[in-house]
Design an enzyme around this catalytic site. Structure first.
Site, PDB file in Angstrom:
ATOM      1  N   GLN A 140      58.888  51.019 118.150  1.00  0.00           N
ATOM      2  CA  GLN A 140      59.615  52.133 117.557  1.00  0.00           C
ATOM      3  C   GLN A 140      60.905  51.649 116.910  1.00  0.00           C
ATOM      4  O   GLN A 140      61.584  52.419 116.233  1.00  0.00           O
ATOM      5  CB  GLN A 140      59.959  53.166 118.644  1.00  0.00           C
ATOM      6  CG  GLN A 140      58.744  53.727 119.369  1.00  0.00           C
ATOM      7  CD  GLN A 140      59.156  54.555 120.570  1.00  0.00           C
ATOM      8  OE1 GLN A 140      59.668  55.669 120.415  1.00  0.00           O
ATOM      9  NE2 GLN A 140      58.950  54.035 121.766  1.00  0.00           N
ATOM     10  N   HIS A 158      58.195  53.076 112.894  1.00  0.00           N
ATOM     11  CA  HIS A 158      59.308  53.816 112.283  1.00  0.00           C
ATOM     12  C   HIS A 158      59.903  53.086 111.091  1.00  0.00           C
ATOM     13  O   HIS A 158      60.958  53.473 110.603  1.00  0.00           O
ATOM     14  CB  HIS A 158      60.389  54.101 113.328  1.00  0.00           C
ATOM     15  CG  HIS A 158      59.974  55.096 114.367  1.00  0.00           C
ATOM     16  ND1 HIS A 158      60.584  55.209 115.597  1.00  0.00           N
ATOM     17  CD2 HIS A 158      58.985  56.025 114.363  1.00  0.00           C
ATOM     18  CE1 HIS A 158      59.999  56.165 116.298  1.00  0.00           C
ATOM     19  NE2 HIS A 158      59.026  56.672 115.574  1.00  0.00           N
ATOM     20  N   CYS A 169      59.409  55.428  91.983  1.00  0.00           N
ATOM     21  CA  CYS A 169      58.076  54.825  91.839  1.00  0.00           C
ATOM     22  C   CYS A 169      57.386  54.571  93.166  1.00  0.00           C
ATOM     23  O   CYS A 169      56.192  54.259  93.205  1.00  0.00           O
ATOM     24  CB  CYS A 169      58.159  53.517  91.045  1.00  0.00           C
ATOM     25  SG  CYS A 169      58.916  52.129  91.939  1.00  0.00           S
ATOM     26  N   GLU A 277      64.888  52.709 134.271  1.00  0.00           N
ATOM     27  CA  GLU A 277      64.660  53.762 135.252  1.00  0.00           C
ATOM     28  C   GLU A 277      63.353  54.468 134.939  1.00  0.00           C
ATOM     29  O   GLU A 277      62.782  54.285 133.855  1.00  0.00           O
ATOM     30  CB  GLU A 277      65.817  54.759 135.227  1.00  0.00           C
ATOM     31  CG  GLU A 277      66.074  55.344 133.857  1.00  0.00           C
ATOM     32  CD  GLU A 277      67.398  56.097 133.774  1.00  0.00           C
ATOM     33  OE1 GLU A 277      67.505  56.960 132.877  1.00  0.00           O
ATOM     34  OE2 GLU A 277      68.296  55.835 134.579  1.00  0.00           O
TER      35      GLU A 277
END
Length: 310
Positions: A140, A158, A169, A277
Site C-alpha cells: 500500500q 496505491h 494524454c 499491535e
C-alpha cells in the site's frame, strides 16, 4: 472497478469467521481463530514448505525508516491532513498546493533508506527464487523503499511518489528529478505558518511527451479514486496461488487491502501478521507477531535449516 468489488464478490457468500463451516464446527473454528499463535518455530516450519509467498505491506514497514505517515492526530502538513490534499477535487482547486505537498514528500523520501524489514523481504525473494519458490510484495506504500531494497516482484496498489501521470494524454512515467520542476525548488515546507507558493499552472510539472505539455499529477491513488483494475487483477492472481501470506505493518482498516489477507485465510492458507499491535483482522489469522517489523521479520524470513541452496 470500485474499491470494494474486488474482494467483496468472493467474500459475500462466506461465513463471518472466514470459511463455510457446518454449524457444529463453527463455534470451535471461531475459537481457534481467535487465538493466533506467536510461536516462531511453528511459523518457520510453515515458511520452509511454502512455494508461493505473498506479503501485504503497509505504512508500518516504512515507519522504521522515518517515513511520515500523515495519519492520526499529528499527521498534518501545514494546516491540512493528507485526506484533504490527496483528492482530485483538491488538485483541481489548487494544483500548486497539492504539488507542494507531494514535492515535500518526494524530497523527504529521497533521503530515506530501506530498513531491516525491507532488506529481509528482498533477500528472501532473491534466495527463494533460486529454489524455484516465489515471493510477491503487495504494498500500500508509495515510497518505493521495497524497490530500493531490491524487491523485484512488486505490486504497488496505491501507485508511487516517483511516477507522474499526465492529466491531458494520460502518459505515466517514472520521475526522480529533484526538484521535480524549477518552480518547486525550496518549496513545500510543512510548517503551518508557511504561505502557499501559488505557483502558476504553466510552471508546475509538465508532460514531456512530444507536443503535449499537459499538467502532470502524482501517479498515486487519491481518496475517492478507484484502484487500477490491472493491478488488482494481478493481486488477485497472486493471492489465488499463494500458500503462505504475511501481513506486515498494516492496520488492516484500509480497503480493499484490508480484505486481501482475510480472503486468503478463508480458503485455509496460513496467514501471519507482523504488526506493533493487534488489528481488527488479527483473530482471523494463524500467527501474530507483535513488535517492530524490522525486529520481528528478519528472523522469520531467514534461511531455514531445511533449505537447499544451489
Amino acid at each position: 472497478m470500485c474499491l470494494f468489488q474486488f474482494t467483496a464478490r468472493r467474500l459475500v457468500s462466506q461465513a463471518h469467521c472466514g470459511l463455510k463451516v457446518s454449524s457444529s464446527k463453527k463455534q470451535k473454528f471461531c475459537l481457534e481463530m481467535a487465538r493466533p499463535s506467536s510461536n516462531m518455530a511453528d511459523f518457520r516450519e510453515v515458511f520452509a514448505k511454502a512455494k508461493h509467498i505473498a506479503l501485504i505491506t503497509g505504512a508500518g514497514v516504512s515507519a522504521e525508516s522515518g517515513v511520515p505517515t500523515f495519519r492520526g492526530a499529528g499527521g498534518f502538513w501545514r494546516k491540512w491532513q493528507a485526506q484533504e490534499l490527496a483528492t482530485p477535487g483538491a488538485f483541481a482547486r489548487n494544483p500548486s498546493r497539492v504539488w507542494e505537498f507531494y514535492h515535500y514528500r518526494r524530497e523527504v523520501m529521497l533521503s530515506k533508506h530501506p530498513n531491516p524489514a525491507h532488506i529481509a523481504i528482498a533477500e528472501c525473494e532473491k534466495r527463494l527464487s533460486k529454489q524455484g519458490r516465489s515471493v510477491v510484495v503487495i504494498t500500500q506504500n508509495i515510497d518505493e523503499l521495497h524497490r530500493k531494497a531490491g524487491t523485484k516482484h512488486l505490486l504497488e496498489i496505491h501507485g508511487s511518489l516517483f511516477k507522474t501521470r499526465c492529466t491531458s494524454c494520460g502518459n505515466v512515467a517514472a520521475n526522480y528529478k529533484s526538484p521535480i520542476c524549477p518552480a518547486l525548488a525550496g518549496k513545500g515546507a510543512p510548517d503551518p505558518d508557511t504561505e502557499d507558493a501559488a505557483i502558476p499552472v504553466e510552471d508546475l510539472p509538465q508532460c514531456e511527451e512530444d507536443g503535449c505539455n499537459g499538467l502532470l499529477r502524482p501517479h498515486v491513488v487519491w481518496f475517492g479514486e478507484a484502484l487500477d483494475p490491472d493491478v488488482l487483477t494481478a493481486v488477485e492472481k497472486e493471492l489465488d496461488i499463494c500458500d503462505l501470506c504475511l501481513v506486515v505493518g498494516t492496520s488492516s482498516v484500509v480497503y480493499p487491502a484490508a480484505m486481501f489477507a482475510p480472503q486468503v485465510s478463508a480458503r485455509g492458507v496460513p496467514v501471519a501478521e507482523f504488526n506493533m499491535e493487534p488489528t481488527p483482522a488479527t483473530n482471523r489469522f494463524r500467527f501474530h507477531f507483535p513488535g517492530p517489523c524490522g525486529t520481528t521479520l528478519p528472523p522469520a524470513l531467514a534461511r531455514h535449516e531445511t533449505e537447499i541452496i544451489s
